[in-house]
Design an enzyme around this catalytic site. Structure first.
Site, PDB file in Angstrom:
ATOM      1  N   SER A 157       6.199   8.781   6.013  1.00 48.64           N
ATOM      2  CA  SER A 157       5.290   9.819   5.468  1.00 48.64           C
ATOM      3  C   SER A 157       5.549  10.735   6.739  1.00 48.64           C
ATOM      4  CB  SER A 157       3.834   9.533   5.536  1.00 48.64           C
ATOM      5  OG  SER A 157       3.054  10.510   5.351  1.00 48.64           O
ATOM      6  N   TYR A 171      -3.144   5.551   9.406  1.00 48.84           N
ATOM      7  CA  TYR A 171      -1.877   5.834   8.395  1.00 48.84           C
ATOM      8  C   TYR A 171      -0.652   6.109   9.104  1.00 48.84           C
ATOM      9  CZ  TYR A 171       0.508   7.888   4.330  1.00 48.84           C
ATOM     10  OH  TYR A 171       1.286   8.038   3.356  1.00 48.84           O
ATOM     11  N   LYS A 175       2.741   4.551   9.544  1.00 45.80           N
ATOM     12  CA  LYS A 175       4.002   5.048   8.969  1.00 45.80           C
ATOM     13  C   LYS A 175       5.050   5.357   9.948  1.00 45.80           C
ATOM     14  CE  LYS A 175       3.141   5.609   4.596  1.00 45.80           C
ATOM     15  NZ  LYS A 175       3.719   4.612   3.838  1.00 45.80           N
TER      16      LYS A 175
END
Ligand SMILES: NC(=O)c1ccc[n+]([C@@H]2O[C@H](COP(=O)([O-])OP(=O)(O)OC[C@H]3O[C@@H](n4cnc5c(N)ncnc54)[C@H](O)[C@@H]3O)[C@@H](O)[C@H]2O)c1
Length: 291
Positions: A157, A171, A175
């Site tokens: 991401s 997150y 990622k």
């Protein structure tokens, strides 16, 4: 003949959003697809067999080949069942698309252990678990003299690569870890005939529609593009993934940002400037010379 004719693919989190579009395009291009989805909420709570089964129904209705799998990829055991199912139902495994994901955004000061653990588990461990079992299968095939021509596409991401996002420490860390995992796996698995790449997509899905600041923008874009090219449609991501999955593709060890009509190759950590000393460092020397 489709670009993926005869390929057997496992796609995680393929019941909704970006993964669903991968599954539909893969099947249309001739792949047999194991559609994995645990079916929980944005935050990864609960389970529902419906989303995976619905995508399978759609594929089969148009003459494609697909079976549903609703195991949790965040466990070694769930990932093992997923890989085993591809081999049992379709006689092998050529492609893994690691895509399943959840969000539990929080600023570091207020983040709970559960918020941290759940996001790392689904994304980073979820990628590693499926990779582990697929790699074991491909190693065994290679040793038996059936050298694979396989491909893995991971899902990173912008949050873990080009755009650090406040409120997404869990997150973003997962990622960024997935981008690193991709490069290590590409090095390790080349000997078994496996290419490994990653994408960092941007698209309108339930995850981004629920992201503060982003959801409103994505919904407005959908309205203004009516009838024309919808730059945030999740279907825009699938052609790159299908190409990376195809036997003809030579690419390995790369991370690509992809959104709308744009694909960019991303470059990772690299030396920007080096300072050196002949003997041991003095703190004041470092302070004076480090940019
Ligand atoms: N949408 C974007 O703009 C965007 C941006 C960057 C990265 N991504 C990544 O793309 C991937 C797909 O996200 P999306 O936006 O399509 O979201 P989505 O919520 O529409 O789809 C994700 C799917 O993963 C499934 N899933 C979650 N945990 C699972 C588990 N443990 N086992 C199996 N399935 C599980 C969910 O049930 C869901 O259907 C994610 O990895 C996400 O982080 C998306």
């Amino acid at each position: 003949m489709g670009a993926l004719a005869g390929r057997v693919a496992v796609i995680t989190g393929a019941g909704r959003g970006i993964g669903r579009e991968h599954a539909l395009l893969f099947a249309q291009e001739g792949a047999a697809v194991v559609v994995n989805d645990l079916g929980g909420s944005n935050a990864g709570e609960g389970t529902d067999t419906g989303p995976a089964q619905e995508v399978v129904r759609e594929i089969v209705a148009t003459g494609g080949k697909a079976v549903a799998n609703t195991d949790d990829v965040a466990t070694w055991d769930g990932a093992q069942k997923l890989v085993d199912q591809a081999v049992a139902e379709f006689g092998g495994l050529d492609v893994v698309v690691n895509n399943a994901g959840i969000l539990r955004d929080a600023f570091l000061a207020g983040m709970s252990e559960a918020q941290w653990d759940a996001v790392i588990a689904v994304h980073l461990k979820g990628h590693a678990a499926v990779l582990h079992h697929a790699a074991a299968y491909w190693k065994q095939q290679s040793k038996a003299g059936n050298q694979p021509k396989a491909a893995v596409i991971n899902t990173a991401s912008a949050s873990g690569t080009t755009l650090p996002n406040a409120g997404q420490a869990n997150y973003g860390a997962a990622k960024a870890g997935i981008a690193a995992l991709t490069l290590v796996a590409a090095e390790e698995l080349a000997r078994y005939g496996v290419r490994v790449n990653a994408i960092a997509p941007i698209a309108r899905t339930r995850l981004t529609l629920a992201t503060p600041g982003m959801g409103e923008m994505l919904a407005a874009e959908a309205e203004s593009s009516e009838g024309g090219f919808d730059a945030f449609a999740p279907a825009n991501i699938a052609p790159l993934v299908a190409y990376l999955a195809a036997e003809m593709c030579p690419i390995t060890g790369k991370v690509f940002a992809v959104q709308g009509g744009a694909i960019s190759e991303l470059a990772g950590w690299h030396d920007v400037k080096t300072i050196e000393t002949e003997g041991p460092w003095l703190i004041d020397d470092i302070a004076a010379r480090l940019p």
